[in-house]
Design a protein around this motif. Structure first.
Motif, PDB file in Angstrom:
ATOM      1  N   PHE A  65     -15.471   2.513   0.500  1.00 45.68           N
ATOM      2  CA  PHE A  65     -14.089   2.254   0.108  1.00 45.68           C
ATOM      3  C   PHE A  65     -13.323   3.564  -0.103  1.00 45.68           C
ATOM      4  CE2 PHE A  65     -16.056  -1.707  -1.927  1.00 45.68           C
ATOM      5  CZ  PHE A  65     -15.830  -2.466  -0.790  1.00 45.68           C
ATOM      6  N   LEU A  66     -13.997   4.559  -0.675  1.00 45.20           N
ATOM      7  CA  LEU A  66     -13.365   5.853  -0.909  1.00 45.20           C
ATOM      8  C   LEU A  66     -12.985   6.526   0.413  1.00 45.20           C
ATOM      9  CD1 LEU A  66     -12.458   8.176  -2.721  1.00 45.20           C
ATOM     10  CD2 LEU A  66     -14.835   8.983  -2.772  1.00 45.20           C
ATOM     11  N   SER A  67     -13.856   6.436   1.410  1.00 48.90           N
ATOM     12  CA  SER A  67     -13.566   7.021   2.725  1.00 48.90           C
ATOM     13  C   SER A  67     -12.348   6.360   3.357  1.00 48.90           C
ATOM     14  CB  SER A  67     -14.777   6.862   3.644  1.00 48.90           C
ATOM     15  OG  SER A  67     -15.891   7.571   3.138  1.00 48.90           O
ATOM     16  N   ASN A  68     -12.263   5.039   3.218  1.00 48.98           N
ATOM     17  CA  ASN A  68     -11.106   4.328   3.763  1.00 48.98           C
ATOM     18  C   ASN A  68      -9.838   4.659   2.992  1.00 48.98           C
ATOM     19  OD1 ASN A  68     -11.721   2.042   5.965  1.00 48.98           O
ATOM     20  ND2 ASN A  68     -13.531   2.321   4.687  1.00 48.98           N
ATOM     21  N   LEU A  69      -9.961   4.871   1.686  1.00 48.02           N
ATOM     22  CA  LEU A  69      -8.807   5.295   0.889  1.00 48.02           C
ATOM     23  C   LEU A  69      -8.330   6.673   1.336  1.00 48.02           C
ATOM     24  CD1 LEU A  69      -6.944   4.666  -1.587  1.00 48.02           C
ATOM     25  CD2 LEU A  69      -8.593   5.944  -2.980  1.00 48.02           C
ATOM     26  N   MET A 113      -1.861  -1.003   1.818  1.00 46.09           N
ATOM     27  CA  MET A 113      -3.299  -0.810   1.995  1.00 46.09           C
ATOM     28  C   MET A 113      -3.888  -0.074   0.795  1.00 46.09           C
ATOM     29  SD  MET A 113      -5.721  -1.388   4.240  1.00 46.09           S
ATOM     30  CE  MET A 113      -7.356  -0.821   4.738  1.00 46.09           C
ATOM     31  N   GLU A 114      -3.184   0.935   0.310  1.00 50.48           N
ATOM     32  CA  GLU A 114      -3.662   1.676  -0.867  1.00 50.48           C
ATOM     33  C   GLU A 114      -3.730   0.751  -2.080  1.00 50.48           C
ATOM     34  OE1 GLU A 114      -3.436   6.004  -2.866  1.00 50.48           O
ATOM     35  OE2 GLU A 114      -2.912   5.570  -0.811  1.00 50.48           O
ATOM     36  N   ASN A 115      -2.722  -0.068  -2.229  1.00 55.13           N
ATOM     37  CA  ASN A 115      -2.673  -1.022  -3.316  1.00 55.13           C
ATOM     38  C   ASN A 115      -3.885  -1.955  -3.286  1.00 55.13           C
ATOM     39  OD1 ASN A 115      -1.344  -2.377  -5.526  1.00 55.13           O
ATOM     40  ND2 ASN A 115      -0.711  -3.952  -4.099  1.00 55.13           N
ATOM     41  N   CYS A 116      -4.196  -2.488  -2.105  1.00 56.97           N
ATOM     42  CA  CYS A 116      -5.329  -3.414  -1.953  1.00 56.97           C
ATOM     43  C   CYS A 116      -6.671  -2.702  -2.121  1.00 56.97           C
ATOM     44  CB  CYS A 116      -5.267  -4.090  -0.586  1.00 56.97           C
ATOM     45  SG  CYS A 116      -3.890  -5.234  -0.378  1.00 56.97           S
ATOM     46  N   LEU A 117      -6.789  -1.497  -1.549  1.00 56.95           N
ATOM     47  CA  LEU A 117      -8.053  -0.763  -1.654  1.00 56.95           C
ATOM     48  C   LEU A 117      -8.382  -0.396  -3.095  1.00 56.95           C
ATOM     49  CD1 LEU A 117      -7.974   1.634   1.445  1.00 56.95           C
ATOM     50  CD2 LEU A 117      -9.555  -0.266   1.033  1.00 56.95           C
ATOM     51  N   LEU A 118      -7.374  -0.051  -3.882  1.00 58.68           N
ATOM     52  CA  LEU A 118      -7.611   0.264  -5.288  1.00 58.68           C
ATOM     53  C   LEU A 118      -8.123  -0.966  -6.037  1.00 58.68           C
ATOM     54  CD1 LEU A 118      -4.547   2.551  -6.122  1.00 58.68           C
ATOM     55  CD2 LEU A 118      -6.924   3.241  -5.828  1.00 58.68           C
ATOM     56  N   VAL A 145     -16.990  -4.608   4.534  1.00 59.52           N
ATOM     57  CA  VAL A 145     -16.130  -4.445   5.711  1.00 59.52           C
ATOM     58  C   VAL A 145     -15.074  -5.544   5.745  1.00 59.52           C
ATOM     59  CG1 VAL A 145     -16.064  -4.471   8.235  1.00 59.52           C
ATOM     60  CG2 VAL A 145     -17.902  -3.249   7.045  1.00 59.52           C
ATOM     61  N   LEU A 146     -15.476  -6.759   5.361  1.00 56.64           N
ATOM     62  CA  LEU A 146     -14.533  -7.882   5.325  1.00 56.64           C
ATOM     63  C   LEU A 146     -13.416  -7.627   4.318  1.00 56.64           C
ATOM     64  CD1 LEU A 146     -13.871 -10.739   6.350  1.00 56.64           C
ATOM     65  CD2 LEU A 146     -15.287 -11.633   4.475  1.00 56.64           C
ATOM     66  N   LEU A 147     -13.754  -7.052   3.166  1.00 56.72           N
ATOM     67  CA  LEU A 147     -12.742  -6.726   2.149  1.00 56.72           C
ATOM     68  C   LEU A 147     -11.738  -5.692   2.677  1.00 56.72           C
ATOM     69  CD1 LEU A 147     -14.877  -6.521  -1.140  1.00 56.72           C
ATOM     70  CD2 LEU A 147     -13.216  -8.293  -0.512  1.00 56.72           C
ATOM     71  N   ILE A 148     -12.242  -4.702   3.415  1.00 55.70           N
ATOM     72  CA  ILE A 148     -11.364  -3.675   3.992  1.00 55.70           C
ATOM     73  C   ILE A 148     -10.436  -4.288   5.039  1.00 55.70           C
ATOM     74  CG2 ILE A 148     -11.307  -1.557   5.369  1.00 55.70           C
ATOM     75  CD1 ILE A 148     -13.997  -0.814   4.023  1.00 55.70           C
ATOM     76  N   ILE A 154      -3.585  -8.140   4.964  1.00 58.67           N
ATOM     77  CA  ILE A 154      -2.554  -8.437   3.962  1.00 58.67           C
ATOM     78  C   ILE A 154      -1.399  -7.447   4.087  1.00 58.67           C
ATOM     79  CG2 ILE A 154      -2.048  -8.421   1.476  1.00 58.67           C
ATOM     80  CD1 ILE A 154      -4.892  -9.507   1.043  1.00 58.67           C
ATOM     81  N   SER A 155      -1.726  -6.169   4.258  1.00 55.55           N
ATOM     82  CA  SER A 155      -0.703  -5.130   4.375  1.00 55.55           C
ATOM     83  C   SER A 155       0.142  -5.330   5.627  1.00 55.55           C
ATOM     84  CB  SER A 155      -1.360  -3.743   4.405  1.00 55.55           C
ATOM     85  OG  SER A 155      -2.159  -3.536   3.272  1.00 55.55           O
ATOM     86  N   VAL A 156      -0.511  -5.659   6.738  1.00 54.21           N
ATOM     87  CA  VAL A 156       0.208  -5.852   8.000  1.00 54.21           C
ATOM     88  C   VAL A 156       1.111  -7.081   7.933  1.00 54.21           C
ATOM     89  CG1 VAL A 156      -0.069  -6.417  10.447  1.00 54.21           C
ATOM     90  CG2 VAL A 156      -1.505  -4.652   9.416  1.00 54.21           C
ATOM     91  N   VAL A 157       0.619  -8.178   7.364  1.00 58.53           N
ATOM     92  CA  VAL A 157       1.416  -9.403   7.246  1.00 58.53           C
ATOM     93  C   VAL A 157       2.643  -9.166   6.366  1.00 58.53           C
ATOM     94  CG1 VAL A 157       1.441 -11.754   6.309  1.00 58.53           C
ATOM     95  CG2 VAL A 157      -0.492 -10.986   7.688  1.00 58.53           C
ATOM     96  N   ASP A 158       2.436  -8.488   5.243  1.00 59.13           N
ATOM     97  CA  ASP A 158       3.550  -8.184   4.344  1.00 59.13           C
ATOM     98  C   ASP A 158       4.593  -7.317   5.047  1.00 59.13           C
ATOM     99  OD1 ASP A 158       4.996  -7.972   1.891  1.00 59.13           O
ATOM    100  OD2 ASP A 158       4.072  -6.014   1.546  1.00 59.13           O
TER     101      ASP A 158
END
Length: 315
Positions: A65-69, A113-118, A145-148, A154-158
């Motif tokens: 998760f940190l790498s994706n952040l 994406m940052e909001n969701c990853l946190l 991976v599913l959570l990411i 969610i970010s793209v839809v918003d």
């Protein structure tokens, strides 16, 4: 109105980004400052990604998760700072209509994406501390991976909803955006057509796509703190606090700058404060996140030491 909408999609000239200052004496200072910030952001976050990949001890959900952040922080900074540097260097304030909407969309995606990853990282810490025996079962690689991917979806839809709403708007003669990036609220202020639906959508989106992750973070840390306080071992408490300290610092930095400075800018009603607010949430946290995780995380510091040792021996 139809003619104006047609003009909006064909010959609409674009917008003017007024930036942080109009003082020509300060322009070289801002170029040097933001180029340095951008360079530190890219190198710092790239280092976090490389270390997380290269060290087998860091092949855990937390560092995935940190790498994706870190990757998200690189993308967010890249969507804002380079355009500002080019404009300052060329003494230009212009950005095309398509360019502005593209930048707005990327900023929305990466901030979302940052909001969701946190929130996902808070959930990971919640499982690790409150349900340690079930951690490996719950936080399996496929689920992580599913959570990411869910965070990205969610970010793209918003973002797609907001972008489609903006595309139907018409713009008149006042094209100045009091900022260094194209932000959704600033664009809506320049629209000639009715923006009531857009503003309602912004509030609903904030309640759902921002409110739910924040509620998840609060829920996770209420249970985390409760579990830590029930621990009898001081060493266990210290280890748990250390594990969560870096993430909690990043959360505080991201939401603290975003909410605190925006509230101040609303109260003071200054366009300059709005521009400063944008810097505080879209530039500063992305630069500081690698330092927070490298300085406050023992595993990361050890892995970083090994990484630089290998690099030194290789050279």
């Amino acid at each position: 109105m139809n003619n104006m909408e047609k003009r909006n999609q064909t010959t609409f000239p674009g917008f003017l980004l007024l930036g942080l200052t109009e003082d020509p004496k300060l322009q070289p200072v801002f170029v040097s400052l933001f180029f340095s910030i951008y360079l530190i952001t890219i190198l710092g976050n790239l280092l976090i990604i490389l270390i997380s990949i290269s060290d087998a001890h860091l092949h855990t959900p937390m560092y995935l998760f940190l790498s994706n952040l870190s990757l998200n922080d690189i993308c967010l900074s890249t969507s804002t700072i380079p355009k500002m540097l080019v404009n300052i260097k060329e003494n230009s304030q212009s950005i095309t209509y398509k360019g502005c909407l593209t930048q707005m969309s990327f900023v929305l995606i990466f901030c979302g994406m940052e909001n969701c990853l946190l929130a996902v990282m808070a959930y990971d810490r919640y499982i690790a501390i409150c349900h340690p025996l079930r951690y490996t079962v719950i936080m399996e690689p496929c689920f992580c991976v599913l959570l990411i991917l869910l965070s990205l979806l969610i970010s793209v839809v918003d973002t797609l909803m907001h972008s489609l709403m903006v595309l139907r708007l018409s713009f008149c003669t006042h094209l100045e955006i009091s900022n260094f990036i194209c932000e959704l609220p600033q664009i809506l202020k320049l629209a000639c057509s009715d923006t009531l639906i857009d503003n309602i959508l912004i509030y609903l989106s904030a309640c759902i796509f921002t409110g739910i992750p924040i509620s998840g973070i609060v829920f996770s840390y209420v249970h985390i703190i409760s579990s830590i306080l029930r621990m009898s071992s001081l060493e266990g408490k210290h280890k748990a606090f250390t594990t969560c300290g870096s993430h909690l610092s990043v959360v505080s930095l991201f939401y603290g700058t975003a909410f605190g400075v925006y509230i101040t800018s609303i109260i003071m009603d200054s366009s300059r404060n709005t521009a400063v607010a944008s810097v505080m949430y879209s530039v500063v946290p992305q630069m500081l996140n690698p330092f927070i995780y490298s300085l406050r995380n023992r595993d990361m510091k050890e892995a970083m030491g090994k990484f630089f040792s290998r690099m030194a021996s290789f050279l």
